[in-house]
Design an enzyme around this catalytic site. Structure first.
Site, short mmCIF file in Angstrom:
data_model
loop_
_atom_site.label_atom_id
_atom_site.label_comp_id
_atom_site.label_asym_id
_atom_site.label_seq_id
_atom_site.Cartn_x
_atom_site.Cartn_y
_atom_site.Cartn_z
N TYR A 153 63.45 53.88 49.31
CA TYR A 153 64.27 53.31 48.24
C TYR A 153 63.42 52.96 47.02
CZ TYR A 153 68.23 52.74 51.43
OH TYR A 153 69.27 52.95 52.30
N ARG A 168 57.88 13.97 54.67
CA ARG A 168 59.04 14.72 55.12
C ARG A 168 59.92 13.78 55.95
NH1 ARG A 168 57.93 20.21 58.42
NH2 ARG A 168 57.42 18.66 60.02
N LYS A 209 60.59 25.04 70.15
CA LYS A 209 61.80 25.07 69.32
C LYS A 209 62.02 26.47 68.76
CE LYS A 209 59.10 23.36 65.41
NZ LYS A 209 58.97 22.31 64.36
N MET A 263 66.61 48.82 56.36
CA MET A 263 67.21 47.95 57.37
C MET A 263 66.82 48.36 58.79
SD MET A 263 71.23 47.07 58.10
CE MET A 263 71.46 46.25 56.51
#
Length: 358
Positions: free
Chosen positions: A252, A132, A37, A300
């Site tokens: 940053y 679940r 999956k 990024m």
């Protein structure tokens, strides 16, 4: 690497086949439902299905994933592990000869009220404690009666799912006990073991095992499994080298400050590629076989590495391995407080997947 941006995810085809063999050494008497999956855990569903053709079936999350495999020509049994999401999917499941989980009364009612007479294979989901999906043990007698009264012939499989086979033996034993109480009343194929169950609990193997992460060479437990090989190497190149003075900062937020005169390498990889932004300074990057610490925040499209300790040996264009061969994805996941599953699945579509045989 390429004439374009250098990051790529190398998919090691031999590793996929090798890891399936490792699964079979753990569970030689069980059939293998290979879990592919989420686009084959980020490796490419069609590619993974092709390389795992020796598996006895495939497990997917939804009908669209299953139909994709059918359209690519795969004839294996394909099980939709979350079952059908709506009644209208039933005709599609029949058309494409799909098997599916049944885990609630609404799904059973769809079968009850349908006009389908085609025999179906369903995987009845028992909730053994994960809470679940699945029916409670106390409801199983009523569930089985409802299945017996369905208008079509049913080939039944019983399944459940471990919650903590990698961390809690006590809870796993409770789940096993619950599963066994129900299983002993049914004469049908049974399935319980995920990757951690395959590795740690041979008594949970039953008729089908459902390995996922171990097929991709990552660890389902905190134990290294001999023989497993990483199926993905995420790699890029050094695109810039810059000396900075002691006391200067990188990236940053100025979160990393040089304690000495330092050589900083910029690597073309960032959270836009799926590398986790939460990776802290010090997270290792493999360059020339040596693990070197990341410096500053992940951007990024770039990340920065302190390569001062091998300043005489690095150059523009040198390969930087973010995870894979030589640097397990689990090492990066641990540094980020997550699991290898997430990192593999999060590699974005802008990263080319390159098949390699090695």
């Amino acid at each position: 690497m390429t004439a374009y941006r250098p990051i790529q995810a190398r998919i090691h085809l031999n590793a996929l086949r090798n890891n399936l063999k490792v699964v079979k050494t753990f569970a030689p008497k069980s059939k293998v439902l290979a879990i592919i999956k989420s686009n084959g855990y980020g490796h490419g569903a069609e590619r993974v299905a092709r390389e795992l053709a020796e598996a006895d079936g495939y497990g997917v999350a939804s009908i669209d994933e299953a139909i994709f495999l059918r359209q690519k020509g795969f004839l294996h049994p394909i099980v939709i592990l979350e079952g059908l999401f709506s009644e209208v999917e039933l005709d599609l499941a029949i058309q494409h000869r799909l098997e599916f989980a049944v885990h609630n009364w609404e799904q059973l009612n769809w079968l009850k009220t349908s006009h389908v007479t085609t025999p179906l294979t369903i995987w009845l989901k028992l909730d053994t404690g994960m809470h679940r999906l699945g029916f409670d043990e106390r409801d199983m007698e009523r569930v089985l009666t409802a299945i017996d009264r369905l208008p079509m012939s049913i080939h039944l499989n019983l399944m459940s799912h471990f919650a903590s086979a990698d961390t809690s033996d006590d809870f796993t034993q409770q789940q096993l006990a619950t599963f066994n109480r129900v299983a002993q009343t049914l004469n049908c194929p049974k399935s319980l073991a995920n990757s951690a169950g395959v590795q740690r609990y041979p008594q949970s193997h039953f008729d089908w095992v459902r390995p996922g992460i171990m097929l991709y060479g990552a660890c389902a437990t905190d134990e290294t499994v001999p023989g497993l090989q990483p199926a993905m190497t995420l790699a890029s190149e050094i695109t810039s080298l810059k000396w900075i003075e002691a006391g200067e900062t990188v990236g940053y937020g100025q979160t990393w400050r040089a304690a000495r005169r330092s050589l900083i390498a910029v690597v073309a990889a960032g959270y836009g590629d799926g590398y986790p932004r939460c990776a802290p300074a010090g997270t290792p990057v493999l360059i020339h076989g040596q693990r070197l610490p990341m410096a500053g925040r992940v951007s990024m499209d770039m990340l920065t590495v302190d390569v001062t300790d091998m300043a005489d040996h690095v150059a523009l264009g040198d390969e930087a391995i973010l995870w894979g061969q030589g640097l397990p994805v689990d090492v990066i996941a641990q540094a980020c407080g997550t699991i290898g599953y997430e990192l593999l699945c999060d590699v974005t579509q802008r990263v080319p997947r390159v098949e390699v045989k090695d």
